[in-house]
Scaffold this motif. Structure first.
Motif, PDB file in Angstrom:
ATOM      1  N   ALA A 171      67.891 -18.386 -43.293  1.00 18.86           N
ATOM      2  CA  ALA A 171      69.395 -17.979 -43.666  1.00 18.86           C
ATOM      3  C   ALA A 171      69.310 -17.271 -44.943  1.00 18.86           C
ATOM      4  CB  ALA A 171      70.296 -19.206 -43.283  1.00 18.86           C
ATOM      5  N   GLY A 172      69.963 -16.227 -45.330  1.00 20.75           N
ATOM      6  CA  GLY A 172      70.173 -15.765 -46.589  1.00 20.75           C
ATOM      7  C   GLY A 172      68.986 -14.669 -46.793  1.00 20.75           C
ATOM      8  N   PHE A 173      68.039 -14.699 -45.956  1.00 24.82           N
ATOM      9  CA  PHE A 173      66.929 -13.807 -46.373  1.00 24.82           C
ATOM     10  C   PHE A 173      66.819 -12.842 -45.210  1.00 24.82           C
ATOM     11  CE2 PHE A 173      66.112 -17.756 -48.863  1.00 24.82           C
ATOM     12  CZ  PHE A 173      65.764 -17.227 -49.948  1.00 24.82           C
ATOM     13  N   GLU A 174      67.694 -12.794 -44.466  1.00 28.26           N
ATOM     14  CA  GLU A 174      67.559 -11.478 -43.272  1.00 28.26           C
ATOM     15  C   GLU A 174      67.877 -10.122 -44.007  1.00 28.26           C
ATOM     16  OE1 GLU A 174      70.131 -13.777 -43.810  1.00 28.26           O
ATOM     17  OE2 GLU A 174      70.325 -15.160 -42.118  1.00 28.26           O
ATOM     18  N   PRO A 175      67.001  -9.370 -43.433  1.00 25.65           N
ATOM     19  CA  PRO A 175      66.630  -7.995 -43.924  1.00 25.65           C
ATOM     20  C   PRO A 175      67.995  -7.087 -43.755  1.00 25.65           C
ATOM     21  CG  PRO A 175      65.058  -8.246 -42.116  1.00 25.65           C
ATOM     22  CD  PRO A 175      65.891  -9.613 -42.083  1.00 25.65           C
ATOM     23  N   LEU A 176      68.303  -6.611 -44.627  1.00 32.19           N
ATOM     24  CA  LEU A 176      69.785  -5.782 -44.701  1.00 32.19           C
ATOM     25  C   LEU A 176      69.293  -4.237 -44.024  1.00 32.19           C
ATOM     26  CD1 LEU A 176      71.224  -6.076 -48.349  1.00 32.19           C
ATOM     27  CD2 LEU A 176      71.587  -7.309 -46.053  1.00 32.19           C
ATOM     28  N   PRO A 177      70.249  -3.601 -43.688  1.00 29.38           N
ATOM     29  CA  PRO A 177      70.104  -2.210 -42.795  1.00 29.38           C
ATOM     30  C   PRO A 177      69.388  -1.330 -43.703  1.00 29.38           C
ATOM     31  CG  PRO A 177      72.577  -3.115 -42.663  1.00 29.38           C
ATOM     32  CD  PRO A 177      71.714  -3.690 -43.622  1.00 29.38           C
ATOM     33  N   GLY A 178      68.171  -0.961 -43.640  1.00 26.43           N
ATOM     34  CA  GLY A 178      67.216  -0.080 -44.451  1.00 26.43           C
ATOM     35  C   GLY A 178      65.986  -0.770 -44.771  1.00 26.43           C
ATOM     36  N   GLU A 179      66.035  -2.116 -44.765  1.00 24.84           N
ATOM     37  CA  GLU A 179      64.838  -2.783 -45.181  1.00 24.84           C
ATOM     38  C   GLU A 179      63.961  -2.942 -43.971  1.00 24.84           C
ATOM     39  OE1 GLU A 179      67.306  -5.519 -48.608  1.00 24.84           O
ATOM     40  OE2 GLU A 179      66.584  -6.522 -46.955  1.00 24.84           O
ATOM     41  N   PRO A 180      62.710  -2.402 -44.194  1.00 28.32           N
ATOM     42  CA  PRO A 180      61.987  -2.653 -43.090  1.00 28.32           C
ATOM     43  C   PRO A 180      61.128  -4.011 -42.798  1.00 28.32           C
ATOM     44  CG  PRO A 180      60.865  -1.305 -44.830  1.00 28.32           C
ATOM     45  CD  PRO A 180      62.337  -1.555 -45.329  1.00 28.32           C
ATOM     46  N   VAL A 181      61.214  -4.368 -41.582  1.00 28.32           N
ATOM     47  CA  VAL A 181      60.253  -5.519 -41.193  1.00 28.32           C
ATOM     48  C   VAL A 181      59.150  -4.724 -40.503  1.00 28.32           C
ATOM     49  CG1 VAL A 181      60.386  -7.260 -39.483  1.00 28.32           C
ATOM     50  CG2 VAL A 181      62.595  -6.541 -40.351  1.00 28.32           C
ATOM     51  N   VAL A 182      57.959  -5.419 -41.184  1.00 30.17           N
ATOM     52  CA  VAL A 182      56.531  -5.302 -40.994  1.00 30.17           C
ATOM     53  C   VAL A 182      56.090  -6.367 -40.020  1.00 30.17           C
ATOM     54  CG1 VAL A 182      54.271  -4.807 -41.397  1.00 30.17           C
ATOM     55  CG2 VAL A 182      56.117  -3.785 -42.675  1.00 30.17           C
ATOM     56  N   ALA A 183      55.872  -6.573 -38.673  1.00 26.45           N
ATOM     57  CA  ALA A 183      55.195  -7.609 -37.884  1.00 26.45           C
ATOM     58  C   ALA A 183      53.753  -7.373 -38.023  1.00 26.45           C
ATOM     59  CB  ALA A 183      55.755  -7.526 -36.379  1.00 26.45           C
ATOM     60  N   LYS A 184      53.158  -8.683 -38.341  1.00 27.59           N
ATOM     61  CA  LYS A 184      51.823  -8.625 -38.571  1.00 27.59           C
ATOM     62  C   LYS A 184      51.322  -9.743 -37.759  1.00 27.59           C
ATOM     63  CE  LYS A 184      52.249 -11.851 -42.542  1.00 27.59           C
ATOM     64  NZ  LYS A 184      51.223 -12.996 -42.192  1.00 27.59           N
ATOM     65  N   ARG A 185      49.864  -9.536 -37.199  1.00 27.14           N
ATOM     66  CA  ARG A 185      49.489 -10.423 -36.193  1.00 27.14           C
ATOM     67  C   ARG A 185      48.288 -11.160 -36.963  1.00 27.14           C
ATOM     68  NH1 ARG A 185      47.445  -7.644 -31.725  1.00 27.14           N
ATOM     69  NH2 ARG A 185      46.733  -9.487 -30.873  1.00 27.14           N
ATOM     70  N   ARG A 186      47.802 -10.982 -38.121  1.00 30.71           N
ATOM     71  CA  ARG A 186      46.871 -11.528 -39.012  1.00 30.71           C
ATOM     72  C   ARG A 186      47.969 -11.890 -40.330  1.00 30.71           C
ATOM     73  NH1 ARG A 186      45.337 -11.420 -34.677  1.00 30.71           N
ATOM     74  NH2 ARG A 186      43.157 -10.838 -33.959  1.00 30.71           N
ATOM     75  N   TYR A 187      46.875 -12.705 -41.119  1.00 34.24           N
ATOM     76  CA  TYR A 187      47.394 -13.140 -42.391  1.00 34.24           C
ATOM     77  C   TYR A 187      47.879 -11.884 -43.513  1.00 34.24           C
ATOM     78  CZ  TYR A 187      44.509 -16.906 -40.668  1.00 34.24           C
ATOM     79  OH  TYR A 187      44.002 -17.868 -39.992  1.00 34.24           O
ATOM     80  N   SER A 188      47.380 -10.810 -43.301  1.00 27.56           N
ATOM     81  CA  SER A 188      47.670  -9.833 -44.191  1.00 27.56           C
ATOM     82  C   SER A 188      48.745  -8.817 -43.645  1.00 27.56           C
ATOM     83  CB  SER A 188      46.301  -8.945 -44.554  1.00 27.56           C
ATOM     84  OG  SER A 188      46.741  -7.523 -45.147  1.00 27.56           O
ATOM     85  N   ALA A 189      49.704  -8.707 -44.416  1.00 29.45           N
ATOM     86  CA  ALA A 189      50.542  -7.577 -44.209  1.00 29.45           C
ATOM     87  C   ALA A 189      50.185  -5.963 -43.900  1.00 29.45           C
ATOM     88  CB  ALA A 189      51.819  -7.668 -45.206  1.00 29.45           C
ATOM     89  N   PHE A 190      48.947  -5.861 -44.446  1.00 33.94           N
ATOM     90  CA  PHE A 190      48.272  -4.615 -44.265  1.00 33.94           C
ATOM     91  C   PHE A 190      47.560  -4.398 -42.906  1.00 33.94           C
ATOM     92  CE2 PHE A 190      49.672  -4.557 -48.553  1.00 33.94           C
ATOM     93  CZ  PHE A 190      50.268  -3.289 -48.770  1.00 33.94           C
ATOM     94  N   PHE A 191      46.984  -5.524 -42.676  1.00 34.29           N
ATOM     95  CA  PHE A 191      45.776  -5.405 -41.268  1.00 34.29           C
ATOM     96  C   PHE A 191      46.647  -4.837 -40.013  1.00 34.29           C
ATOM     97  CE2 PHE A 191      43.400  -6.831 -37.931  1.00 34.29           C
ATOM     98  CZ  PHE A 191      42.037  -6.381 -38.136  1.00 34.29           C
ATOM     99  N   ALA A 192      46.195  -3.962 -39.536  1.00 33.04           N
ATOM    100  CA  ALA A 192      46.476  -3.312 -38.437  1.00 33.04           C
ATOM    101  C   ALA A 192      47.953  -3.177 -38.228  1.00 33.04           C
ATOM    102  CB  ALA A 192      45.860  -4.274 -37.342  1.00 33.04           C
ATOM    103  N   THR A 193      48.648  -2.735 -39.482  1.00 27.11           N
ATOM    104  CA  THR A 193      49.950  -2.455 -39.472  1.00 27.11           C
ATOM    105  C   THR A 193      50.285  -0.979 -40.189  1.00 27.11           C
ATOM    106  OG1 THR A 193      50.498  -3.204 -41.695  1.00 27.11           O
ATOM    107  CG2 THR A 193      50.554  -4.922 -39.830  1.00 27.11           C
ATOM    108  N   ASP A 194      51.368  -0.526 -40.084  1.00 29.48           N
ATOM    109  CA  ASP A 194      51.603   0.780 -40.987  1.00 29.48           C
ATOM    110  C   ASP A 194      52.131   0.684 -42.355  1.00 29.48           C
ATOM    111  OD1 ASP A 194      54.317  -0.010 -40.528  1.00 29.48           O
ATOM    112  OD2 ASP A 194      54.909   2.088 -39.986  1.00 29.48           O
ATOM    113  N   MET A 195      51.732  -0.517 -42.890  1.00 30.87           N
ATOM    114  CA  MET A 195      52.333  -0.981 -44.217  1.00 30.87           C
ATOM    115  C   MET A 195      51.942   0.149 -45.257  1.00 30.87           C
ATOM    116  SD  MET A 195      54.097  -3.384 -45.904  1.00 30.87           S
ATOM    117  CE  MET A 195      53.727  -5.109 -47.023  1.00 30.87           C
ATOM    118  N   ALA A 196      50.626   0.207 -45.536  1.00 27.77           N
ATOM    119  CA  ALA A 196      50.255   1.215 -46.479  1.00 27.77           C
ATOM    120  C   ALA A 196      50.816   2.563 -46.264  1.00 27.77           C
ATOM    121  CB  ALA A 196      48.597   1.240 -46.437  1.00 27.77           C
TER     122      ALA A 196
END
Length: 186
Positions: A85-110
């Protein structure tokens, strides 16, 4: 072509699983990072800095390789995956779902960050020795300057958190106090 001089704030796993005492991944020190993260989030939003929410989520009813090391956790749609609570994304703030520890591995983060002209990342959240370290290491490998705010990350294994911060400072980026993190986002 966009210059990569901008900064983004990356919140890693600021989800109920780590902060709700009823959840098995919660640990006593986790809550100590929320006030510093809130300060950084407010600074980023006030200055128009891109805020990215990187959250671990696994698919229901499908095997995940991670189950070989950890019990089943962070299933999409569960309360554990909800934002604190209080840390929900605002409109326009992307959410990157990660299935491993890194937010970069197998995501479109980079790709997403490069396309937004981002060159520097302020990375905060839990746990320092696992998801934070993995995200920092991959941020560096993808050509970003990672900054970790000391007060805005911790772990249930403090000795590993300290060792990880030492390695981050030495090999991948910078570890700074909260005040410097706020300045980087302003």
């Amino acid at each position: 072509m966009t210059s990569r001089s901008r900064t983004a704030l990356v919140l890693v796993d600021v989800i109920n699983s780590f902060f709700d005492p009823e959840e098995p991944n919660c640990y006593p020190a986790a809550g100590q990072v929320l006030a510093p993260i809130a300060t950084l989030l407010a600074a980023a939003r006030a200055s128009g800095t891109l805020v990215v929410h990187a959250v671990e989520r696994h698919r229901p009813d499908l095997h995940d390789f991670e189950w070989g090391k950890l019990p089943v956790h962070h299933i999409e749609g569960s309360d554990a995956c909800g934002f604190v609570a209080g840390f929900e994304p605002l409109p326009g703030e992307p959410v990157v779902a990660k299935r491993r520890y890194s937010a970069f591995f197998a995501t479109d983060m980079a790709l997403m960050l490069h396309e937004q002209g981002i060159g520097r990342l302020v990375i905060v959240g839990v746990k320092t020795n696992c998801c934070i370290r993995a995200t920092v290491q991959d941020a560096f490998a993808n050509g970003f300057e990672p900054i970790v705010v000391r007060e805005a990350t911790n772990s249930n294994r403090p000795h590993l958190a300290e060792a990880s911060l030492e390695d981050i400072e030495r090999y991948f980026g910078r570890v700074v106090p909260l005040e410097d993190g706020v300045m980087a986002l302003s």
